[in-house]
Design an enzyme around this catalytic site. Structure first.
Site: not given
Ligand SMILES: Cc1cc2nc3c(=O)[nH]c(=O)nc-3n(C[C@H](O)[C@H](O)[C@H](O)COP(=O)(O)O)c2cc1C
Length: 381
Positions: A107, A128, A130, A156, A252, A276
């Site tokens: 990330s 990834q 932003y 994202t 994404k 997300h």
């Molecule tokens: C704690 C946490 C931090 C996340 N940080 C990012 C991030 O920095 N960038 C991003 O594109 N998605 C982020 N996401 C979303 C995840 O990439 C992903 O889309 C999501 O966790 C999928 O759902 P699941 O946790 O139910 O498997 C984050 C999710 C969580 C749980």
């Protein structure tokens, strides 16, 4: 680890080992958490067809993801602040992913930097991005990902403004972070976590600290980040990123057919059907309910990936049955990281692998390429 048999066991262990503010940050969703719950509930509603008398003695879970060979049909999703679930969390997760033969996504909001992870692993990983208001900074970040030989950029799109997570506000996981007595006491009861984080090479946003002028403390960086998410983000920015990123691009955060059609024409190699993890638009449909329409509209033009709510190998099979080419795993591996560092991430991957393998066998499926709508009862497509 022998008593750990499923992802929920890892979640319970993580809950005991990781300070409340960071556990909740990973575990919870935005607002009333309707979308967070819908992701799980709609997956579980999909029933699998039990098939018998098919020779399934030879099974193969390998596949390719955006042209890269992968030993399993899933990758690790980008997760901010991994290094706050366990010291050096990004490096440990990347190593576990590489040992398992699957892609790892770092990330933008990681604790270890792109360079830290590149130095710690042998194979290329995904980065990834932003898109921040400071486009000069974004360009520099892309150049760093190129220099680190990242093989794909995951752009994202669904965080142009931040959805509120009530638990984060209540726990002081705000911008800037609040130091509260109850958090300090909580941390004192989690010595294993504290030692791992203290020993970790960084305690700040590794991709940002030292790269944004005058912003080196956690507080000043957190302020900077809060002002940097860009509500003006639009398809022209995707074109610009496409022009400065020479390799594979993954979009994404697509949940709508109209957006999927635009994504298919953008020159990207893949899109991820994602909300997300129920952390942004509360009230949005579950990703599994959105997936079939998107696959029907653009599945022949662009590789469709899926994330949201995957906690079992059965869930991976469900998403592939509804047309996803591969999945991204979010919280399921983060619970492993919080529970036991690299071994915990490896355990999470192995649990999903074993569940997928057995479930393929019991549905009469030998290879990933054979998985399609016939595997689910009353083909939801
Ligand atoms: C704690 C946490 C931090 C996340 N940080 C990012 C991030 O920095 N960038 C991003 O594109 N998605 C982020 N996401 C979303 C995840 O990439 C992903 O889309 C999501 O966790 C999928 O759902 P699941 O946790 O139910 O498997 C984050 C999710 C969580 C749980």
């Amino acid at each position: 680890m022998t008593s750990i048999t499923c992802i929920d066991d890892l979640r319970q262990l993580a809950r005991r080992r990781v300070p409340r503010a960071f556990f909740d940050y990973a575990d919870r969703g935005s607002y009333s958490e309707q979308t967070l719950r819908a992701n799980r509930e709609d997956l579980q509603r999909l029933k699998l067809r039990q098939r018998v008398l098919v020779d399934v003695s030879e099974r193969d879970l390998s596949t390719s993801i955006i042209g890269e060979p992968a030993s399993l049909p899933f990758s690790l999703a980008p997760i901010g602040l991994c290094g706050m679930q366990h010291g050096d969390g990004e490096i440990l997760s990347a190593r576990a992913a590489q040992e398992a033969g699957i892609p790892f996504t770092l990330s933008t909001m990681s604790i270890c930097s792109i360079e830290d992870v590149a130095a710690a692993v042998d194979k290329p990983f995904w980065f990834q991005l932003y898109v921040m208001r400071d486009r000069g900074f974004v360009r520099a970040l892309v150049e760093r990902a190129i220099a680190a030989k990242c093989s794909a950029l995951v752009l994202t799109l669904d965080l142009q403004v931040l959805g509120q997570r009530h638990a984060d506000v209540k726990n002081g996981m705000t911008v800037p972070p609040e130091i509260r007595i109850k958090n300090v006491i909580d941390i004192m009861t989690k010595p294993g976590w504290a030692i791992s984080v203290l020993r970790g090479r960084r305690k700040n946003f590794g991709n940002l600290a030292g790269h944004v002028k005058g912003m080196d403390s956690v507080n000043s960086l957190a302020h900077w980040i809060a002002g940097q998410f860009d509500p003006a983000l639009n398809w022209k920015d995707v074109e610009w990123i496409r022009s400065i990123w020479p390799s594979k691009l993954i979009l994404k955060g697509i949940l709508d057919v109209e957006d999927a059609r635009l994504a298919a024409k953008s020159g990207a190699s893949a899109l991820v059907v994602s909300n997300h993890g129920g952390r942004q638009l509360d009230g949005a449909p579950s990703t599994i309910s959105a997936l079939p329409k998107i696959v029907d509209a653009v599945g022949s033009e662009i590789e469709v990936m899926f994330d949201g709510g995957i906690r079992t190998g059965q869930d991976v099979l469900r998403a592939l049955a509804l047309g996803a080419r591969s999945c991204m795993i979010g919280r399921a591996y983060i619970y492993g990281l919080g529970a036991a560092g690299q071994a915990g991430v490896a355990k999470a991957i192995d649990i999903l692998r074993q569940e997928l393998d057995v479930t393929m066998a019991l549905t009469g499926t030998r290879r990933v390429a054979e998985i399609d709508g016939r595997i689910v009862v009353d083909d939801a497509r």
